[in-house]
Motif scaffolding. Structure first.
Motif, PDB file in Angstrom:
ATOM      1  N   GLN A   1     -35.606 -11.788 -60.089  1.00  0.00           N
ATOM      2  CA  GLN A   1     -35.775 -12.975 -59.254  1.00  0.00           C
ATOM      3  C   GLN A   1     -37.111 -13.673 -59.491  1.00  0.00           C
ATOM      4  O   GLN A   1     -37.310 -14.798 -59.025  1.00  0.00           O
ATOM      5  CB  GLN A   1     -35.632 -12.604 -57.778  1.00  0.00           C
ATOM      6  CG  GLN A   1     -34.209 -12.192 -57.421  1.00  0.00           C
ATOM      7  CD  GLN A   1     -34.032 -11.846 -55.960  1.00  0.00           C
ATOM      8  OE1 GLN A   1     -34.998 -11.551 -55.263  1.00  0.00           O
ATOM      9  NE2 GLN A   1     -32.798 -11.858 -55.479  1.00  0.00           N
TER      10      GLN A   1
ATOM     11  N   SER B   1     -32.860 -16.913 -59.920  1.00  0.00           N
ATOM     12  CA  SER B   1     -32.273 -16.013 -58.934  1.00  0.00           C
ATOM     13  C   SER B   1     -30.764 -15.983 -59.106  1.00  0.00           C
ATOM     14  O   SER B   1     -30.132 -17.006 -59.370  1.00  0.00           O
ATOM     15  CB  SER B   1     -32.620 -16.483 -57.517  1.00  0.00           C
ATOM     16  OG  SER B   1     -33.994 -16.323 -57.264  1.00  0.00           O
ATOM     17  N   SER B   2     -30.193 -14.819 -58.953  1.00  0.00           N
ATOM     18  CA  SER B   2     -28.749 -14.681 -59.084  1.00  0.00           C
ATOM     19  C   SER B   2     -28.199 -13.881 -57.913  1.00  0.00           C
ATOM     20  O   SER B   2     -28.962 -13.328 -57.110  1.00  0.00           O
ATOM     21  CB  SER B   2     -28.401 -13.978 -60.405  1.00  0.00           C
ATOM     22  OG  SER B   2     -28.790 -12.613 -60.357  1.00  0.00           O
ATOM     23  N   GLU B   3     -26.879 -13.815 -57.830  1.00  0.00           N
ATOM     24  CA  GLU B   3     -26.225 -13.045 -56.759  1.00  0.00           C
ATOM     25  C   GLU B   3     -25.850 -11.652 -57.253  1.00  0.00           C
ATOM     26  O   GLU B   3     -24.841 -11.087 -56.837  1.00  0.00           O
ATOM     27  CB  GLU B   3     -24.977 -13.791 -56.267  1.00  0.00           C
ATOM     28  CG  GLU B   3     -25.251 -15.066 -55.510  1.00  0.00           C
ATOM     29  CD  GLU B   3     -25.630 -16.222 -56.406  1.00  0.00           C
ATOM     30  OE1 GLU B   3     -25.184 -16.245 -57.579  1.00  0.00           O
ATOM     31  OE2 GLU B   3     -26.394 -17.093 -55.961  1.00  0.00           O
TER      32      GLU B   3
ATOM     33  N   THR C   1     -29.038 -14.587 -53.229  1.00  0.00           N
ATOM     34  CA  THR C   1     -30.371 -15.119 -53.429  1.00  0.00           C
ATOM     35  C   THR C   1     -31.154 -15.152 -52.113  1.00  0.00           C
ATOM     36  O   THR C   1     -30.592 -15.395 -51.041  1.00  0.00           O
ATOM     37  CB  THR C   1     -30.303 -16.542 -53.999  1.00  0.00           C
ATOM     38  OG1 THR C   1     -29.458 -17.339 -53.165  1.00  0.00           O
ATOM     39  CG2 THR C   1     -29.724 -16.523 -55.400  1.00  0.00           C
TER      40      THR C   1
END
Length: 229
Positions: free
Chosen positions: A123, A193-195, A200
């Motif tokens: 992140q 940022s990713s899931e 996030t």
């Protein structure tokens, strides 16, 4: 013409880039002045000395970058050259955000101590590296902290990836509930940022009137609605 290379942030690197762009321009355009030359991004900006000391070079100043880039331009084109484009995102907003996360578990593996946190390296780091962000630990109340690691402690993320290492060798004891604040994480923290495993994180701005929510944390239902079943 546009050039973008990563990782070498020295002023000399930008002098080499612009000289090469000028050479290519002369070859491709027969000596005509191009509309623009773009030297890309990646320049250094203001940062704490503890972060600067971890870099392979001393961070150049804006003046040093300007001299390195503009000297070859003036030599080739004088005062009537192409438009110069620079992508200064990292240099301008690299110190604009702090990353706040919580220690959720402390464990020892061999002789090393680890604090597993609610954060994740992906992140705030576009690629894994050995640079540790300047980090302050705010300790949880004594009544809730439980056992503390004797330190130094590596702060790691919530993923199952071996390279998910946020801070190396944080000095001082670390316990569950402690809040870590890592500085200078603004350059890529939101766009990468990713899931992955967790959605996030939210984004807040500290204003004179108090905290202002800029981006909500995405919940699971919102994430699932992005997919067609």
């Amino acid at each position: 013409l546009h050039c973008h290379t990563s990782f070498d942030r020295s002023a000399d690197s930008y002098a080499r880039r612009i000289r090469r762009l000028i050479e290519l321009s002369d070859r491709l355009f027969g000596g005509r002045v191009p509309d623009f030359l773009d030297v890309g991004g990646g320049i250094c900006g203001p940062m704490p000395s503890a972060l600067a000391q971890q870099l392979s070079i001393a961070p150049p100043s804006y003046d040093a970058y300007a001299e390195a880039i503009c000297t070859p331009l003036r030599k080739r084109y004088g005062s009537d050259g192409p438009k110069l484009i620079i992508e200064p995102g990292v240099g301008l907003v690299g110190n604009a955000f702090d990353y706040v996360y919580r220690v959720e578990h402390v464990k020892q593996v061999g002789s090393r101590w680890f604090g597993v946190t609610s954060g994740a390296a992906h992140q705030i780091k576009i690629v894994p590296n050995e640079v540790s962000p300047v980090t302050t630990l705010h300790r949880a109340p004594e009544s809730t902290q439980g056992a503390r690691s004797p330190g130094p402690t590596d702060l790691v993320g919530f993923t199952c990836l071996e390279h998910d290492l946020i801070v190396r060798g944080l000095e001082g004891p670390v316990a569950v509930g402690d809040i870590a604040v890592s500085e200078c994480t603004g350059a890529y923290s939101m766009v990468i940022s990713s899931e992955f495993i967790r959605t996030t994180p939210p984004v807040y701005e500290m204003t004179k009137a108090g905290w202002k929510l800029l981006r909500r944390r995405q919940d699971t239902q919102e994430l699932l609605q992005l997919y067609h079943w």
